[in-house]
Design an enzyme around this catalytic site. Sequence first.
Site, PDB file in Angstrom:
ATOM      1  N   HIS A  52       0.852  -1.188   0.000  1.00 31.39           N
ATOM      2  CA  HIS A  52       0.000   0.000   0.000  1.00 31.39           C
ATOM      3  C   HIS A  52       0.888   1.238   0.000  1.00 31.39           C
ATOM      4  CE1 HIS A  52      -3.864  -1.971   1.846  1.00 31.39           C
ATOM      5  NE2 HIS A  52      -3.334  -2.704   0.860  1.00 31.39           N
ATOM      6  N   GLU A  54       1.037   3.802   1.930  1.00 34.05           N
ATOM      7  CA  GLU A  54       1.596   4.156   3.236  1.00 34.05           C
ATOM      8  C   GLU A  54       2.799   3.287   3.576  1.00 34.05           C
ATOM      9  OE1 GLU A  54      -2.990   4.365   3.821  1.00 34.05           O
ATOM     10  OE2 GLU A  54      -1.576   3.330   2.517  1.00 34.05           O
ATOM     11  N   CYS A  82      -5.930   1.912   6.128  1.00 31.08           N
ATOM     12  CA  CYS A  82      -6.614   0.693   6.560  1.00 31.08           C
ATOM     13  C   CYS A  82      -5.988   0.218   7.879  1.00 31.08           C
ATOM     14  CB  CYS A  82      -6.485  -0.392   5.484  1.00 31.08           C
ATOM     15  SG  CYS A  82      -4.793  -1.008   5.282  1.00 31.08           S
ATOM     16  N   CYS A  85      -2.166  -0.640   7.505  1.00 30.78           N
ATOM     17  CA  CYS A  85      -1.326   0.551   7.424  1.00 30.78           C
ATOM     18  C   CYS A  85      -1.320   1.318   8.739  1.00 30.78           C
ATOM     19  CB  CYS A  85      -1.784   1.431   6.272  1.00 30.78           C
ATOM     20  SG  CYS A  85      -1.482   0.668   4.656  1.00 30.78           S
TER      21      CYS A  85
END
Length: 151
Positions: A52, A54, A82, A85
């Site tokens: 992701h 992040e 999420c 993360c």
Amino acid sequence: MIDTDYMQQALDLAAQAAAAGEVPVGAVVVHEGQVVGRGFNQPISCADPTAHAEIMALRDAGRALGNYRLVDCDLYVTLEPCVMCSGAIMHARIRRVVFGAPDLKTGACGSVVDLFAETRLNHHTTVTAGVRAPEAVALLQNFFASRRNKS
């Protein structure tokens, strides 16, 4: 102080993700006024469910600063993080998360759950929501609309 220029950099990274066929999410890590980490969504191209935006930005910042603890760093991301993360953000000791669009399906900063408000956890990150949200939402909506139109 929220610097919308950092969010613009995250939006630019999100556009790169979209151009690569990834969900358009971008993130930057800022330390002492300098961007030290950049990332955009790459789980498809990297065949990595943890890739992701992040996580990619945290990894980049860790390498740049030579430390997995990103104390006194702020993370700007175009979409609400999420659970995965958010956990990584806490473990990295990020001081503040600034995000654009809420994620009503998987958001862990208040939309679905709020991990950063959980008092039983040992690190607490300040969260600022909605910064440049219209642009972040538009990127996501345009991306998914174009995908629907192709099928």
